[in-house]
Design a protein around this motif. Structure first.
Motif, PDB file in Angstrom:
ATOM      1  N   ILE A   1       0.843  -1.201   0.000  1.00 24.28           N
ATOM      2  CA  ILE A   1       0.000   0.000   0.000  1.00 24.28           C
ATOM      3  C   ILE A   1       0.874   1.246   0.000  1.00 24.28           C
ATOM      4  O   ILE A   1       0.664   2.170  -0.793  1.00 24.28           O
ATOM      5  CB  ILE A   1      -0.965   0.002   1.200  1.00 24.28           C
ATOM      6  N   LYS A   2       1.855   1.296   0.897  1.00 24.56           N
ATOM      7  CA  LYS A   2       2.737   2.469   0.974  1.00 24.56           C
ATOM      8  C   LYS A   2       3.497   2.677  -0.329  1.00 24.56           C
ATOM      9  O   LYS A   2       3.633   3.804  -0.815  1.00 24.56           O
ATOM     10  CB  LYS A   2       3.727   2.334   2.145  1.00 24.56           C
ATOM     11  N   ALA A   3       4.014   1.590  -0.912  1.00 26.07           N
ATOM     12  CA  ALA A   3       4.729   1.703  -2.184  1.00 26.07           C
ATOM     13  C   ALA A   3       3.802   2.260  -3.253  1.00 26.07           C
ATOM     14  O   ALA A   3       4.197   3.132  -4.042  1.00 26.07           O
ATOM     15  CB  ALA A   3       5.292   0.345  -2.604  1.00 26.07           C
ATOM     16  N   GLY A   4       2.565   1.783  -3.282  1.00 27.68           N
ATOM     17  CA  GLY A   4       1.594   2.278  -4.252  1.00 27.68           C
ATOM     18  C   GLY A   4       1.299   3.754  -4.063  1.00 27.68           C
ATOM     19  O   GLY A   4       1.208   4.508  -5.038  1.00 27.68           O
ATOM     20  N   VAL A   5       1.169   4.186  -2.821  1.00 31.03           N
ATOM     21  CA  VAL A   5       0.898   5.601  -2.531  1.00 31.03           C
ATOM     22  C   VAL A   5       2.068   6.469  -2.993  1.00 31.03           C
ATOM     23  O   VAL A   5       1.882   7.492  -3.648  1.00 31.03           O
ATOM     24  CB  VAL A   5       0.593   5.811  -1.024  1.00 31.03           C
TER      25      VAL A   5
ATOM     26  N   LEU B   1       4.449   5.737  -5.213  1.00 28.85           N
ATOM     27  CA  LEU B   1       4.542   5.699  -6.671  1.00 28.85           C
ATOM     28  C   LEU B   1       3.467   6.567  -7.308  1.00 28.85           C
ATOM     29  O   LEU B   1       3.732   7.311  -8.263  1.00 28.85           O
ATOM     30  CB  LEU B   1       4.446   4.255  -7.164  1.00 28.85           C
ATOM     31  N   ASP B   2       2.259   6.508  -6.779  1.00 30.52           N
ATOM     32  CA  ASP B   2       1.160   7.337  -7.277  1.00 30.52           C
ATOM     33  C   ASP B   2       1.484   8.828  -7.131  1.00 30.52           C
ATOM     34  O   ASP B   2       1.260   9.617  -8.060  1.00 30.52           O
ATOM     35  CB  ASP B   2      -0.129   6.999  -6.526  1.00 30.52           C
ATOM     36  N   GLU B   3       2.038   9.216  -5.988  1.00 28.86           N
ATOM     37  CA  GLU B   3       2.401  10.620  -5.762  1.00 28.86           C
ATOM     38  C   GLU B   3       3.484  11.067  -6.744  1.00 28.86           C
ATOM     39  O   GLU B   3       3.407  12.167  -7.300  1.00 28.86           O
ATOM     40  CB  GLU B   3       2.882  10.829  -4.320  1.00 28.86           C
ATOM     41  N   GLU B   4       4.491  10.234  -6.947  1.00 29.56           N
ATOM     42  CA  GLU B   4       5.582  10.596  -7.852  1.00 29.56           C
ATOM     43  C   GLU B   4       5.092  10.670  -9.299  1.00 29.56           C
ATOM     44  O   GLU B   4       5.473  11.573 -10.042  1.00 29.56           O
ATOM     45  CB  GLU B   4       6.742   9.624  -7.689  1.00 29.56           C
ATOM     46  N   ALA B   5       4.236   9.744  -9.689  1.00 29.19           N
ATOM     47  CA  ALA B   5       3.671   9.783 -11.042  1.00 29.19           C
ATOM     48  C   ALA B   5       2.784  11.016 -11.204  1.00 29.19           C
ATOM     49  O   ALA B   5       2.812  11.674 -12.258  1.00 29.19           O
ATOM     50  CB  ALA B   5       2.884   8.506 -11.332  1.00 29.19           C
ATOM     51  N   SER B   6       2.029  11.351 -10.173  1.00 28.14           N
ATOM     52  CA  SER B   6       1.163  12.542 -10.227  1.00 28.14           C
ATOM     53  C   SER B   6       1.978  13.805 -10.456  1.00 28.14           C
ATOM     54  O   SER B   6       1.591  14.669 -11.257  1.00 28.14           O
ATOM     55  CB  SER B   6       0.369  12.692  -8.925  1.00 28.14           C
ATOM     56  N   LYS B   7       3.096  13.924  -9.755  1.00 26.03           N
ATOM     57  CA  LYS B   7       3.962  15.102  -9.930  1.00 26.03           C
ATOM     58  C   LYS B   7       4.493  15.180 -11.353  1.00 26.03           C
ATOM     59  O   LYS B   7       4.520  16.251 -11.964  1.00 26.03           O
ATOM     60  CB  LYS B   7       5.127  15.065  -8.937  1.00 26.03           C
ATOM     61  N   ALA B   8       4.929  14.050 -11.888  1.00 28.71           N
ATOM     62  CA  ALA B   8       5.472  14.027 -13.246  1.00 28.71           C
ATOM     63  C   ALA B   8       4.384  14.370 -14.261  1.00 28.71           C
ATOM     64  O   ALA B   8       4.598  15.176 -15.178  1.00 28.71           O
ATOM     65  CB  ALA B   8       6.088  12.663 -13.553  1.00 28.71           C
ATOM     66  N   LEU B   9       3.206  13.781 -14.106  1.00 31.88           N
ATOM     67  CA  LEU B   9       2.115  14.033 -15.052  1.00 31.88           C
ATOM     68  C   LEU B   9       1.614  15.477 -14.968  1.00 31.88           C
ATOM     69  O   LEU B   9       1.185  16.042 -15.978  1.00 31.88           O
ATOM     70  CB  LEU B   9       0.969  13.052 -14.817  1.00 31.88           C
ATOM     71  N   ALA B  10       1.684  16.071 -13.780  1.00 31.72           N
ATOM     72  CA  ALA B  10       1.250  17.461 -13.621  1.00 31.72           C
ATOM     73  C   ALA B  10       2.077  18.405 -14.489  1.00 31.72           C
ATOM     74  O   ALA B  10       1.581  19.457 -14.908  1.00 31.72           O
ATOM     75  CB  ALA B  10       1.326  17.873 -12.154  1.00 31.72           C
ATOM     76  N   THR B  11       3.309  18.027 -14.801  1.00 30.58           N
ATOM     77  CA  THR B  11       4.151  18.885 -15.644  1.00 30.58           C
ATOM     78  C   THR B  11       3.601  19.021 -17.059  1.00 30.58           C
ATOM     79  O   THR B  11       3.968  19.951 -17.770  1.00 30.58           O
ATOM     80  CB  THR B  11       5.619  18.379 -15.707  1.00 30.58           C
ATOM     81  N   ILE B  12       2.721  18.088 -17.464  1.00 25.80           N
ATOM     82  CA  ILE B  12       2.077  18.205 -18.779  1.00 25.80           C
ATOM     83  C   ILE B  12       0.568  18.426 -18.632  1.00 25.80           C
ATOM     84  O   ILE B  12      -0.197  18.244 -19.576  1.00 25.80           O
ATOM     85  CB  ILE B  12       2.375  16.981 -19.689  1.00 25.80           C
TER      86      ILE B  12
ATOM     87  N   VAL C   1       9.490   7.651 -14.051  1.00 26.30           N
ATOM     88  CA  VAL C   1       9.188   7.554 -12.619  1.00 26.30           C
ATOM     89  C   VAL C   1       9.346   6.108 -12.146  1.00 26.30           C
ATOM     90  O   VAL C   1       9.965   5.848 -11.111  1.00 26.30           O
ATOM     91  CB  VAL C   1       7.764   8.081 -12.317  1.00 26.30           C
ATOM     92  N   GLU C   2       8.801   5.160 -12.908  1.00 26.47           N
ATOM     93  CA  GLU C   2       8.897   3.758 -12.504  1.00 26.47           C
ATOM     94  C   GLU C   2      10.337   3.258 -12.540  1.00 26.47           C
ATOM     95  O   GLU C   2      10.743   2.489 -11.669  1.00 26.47           O
ATOM     96  CB  GLU C   2       7.999   2.883 -13.383  1.00 26.47           C
TER      97      GLU C   2
END
Length: 161
Positions: free
Chosen positions: A28-32, A34-45, A127-128
């Motif tokens: 669960i923590k890893a998913g959270v 990873l989700d946060e890091e992907a969200s930051k990257a996607l927010a750049t576009i 990110v992954e």
């Protein structure tokens, strides 16, 4: 005999349960994270994770309906409709009546949707790669296989395969 003891020890609950050592909690923590890091990257576009996941889901295999996406991504149907509405406004997806059931729409990515997905996929792949960087290629493959086994029977098979 030793094999039986090992099997028994794997199945019996621990008396001294430590949340930080729980595979479920760590997953669960890893998913959270990873989700946060992907969200930051996607927010750049200017993209959200949910939008990316819908794009990626529509890119592979047969066309999906809004109901299929809801089950596949475990999203409320109303949420899926609002994401699809946004994607349609952005010319990333087209709704087409399902010839087998005129009440349903099949969703198809447009060329612009595929381009948006390619940009987003590159960011998420970075990110992954960083996130799983401590694992070897072989270990990452094993991890993916193990997660597949854990998820077997828990995934909407009518949508995924």
């Amino acid at each position: 005999m030793a094999g039986q003891r090992a099997a028994d020890s794997r199945q019996s609950p621990r008396k001294d349960f430590l949340v930080a050592e729980s595979p479920g909690y760590l997953l669960i923590k890893a998913g959270v994270v990873l989700d946060e890091e992907a969200s930051k990257a996607l927010a750049t576009i200017g993209m959200r994770n949910r939008y990316f996941l819908v794009l990626a889901s529509l890119a592979g295999g047969p066309s999906l309906s809004q109901q299929d996406l809801s089950r596949l991504l475990n999203l409320d149907p109303t949420t899926v409709v609002s994401v699809i509405d946004e994607m349609e406004r952005n010319a990333h997806v087209e709704r087409q009546r399902d010839p087998a059931d005129r009440r349903r729409y099949r969703l198809h990515l447009t060329d612009a949707g595929r381009e948006a997905l390619a940009r987003a996929s590159a960011l998420v792949a970075e990110v992954e790669t960083e996130f799983f960087g401590s694992l070897t290629h072989h270990e990452l493959g094993m991890f993916r296989d193990m997660l597949g086994r854990v998820m077997a029977g828990r995934w909407p098979e009518s949508v995924c395969g």
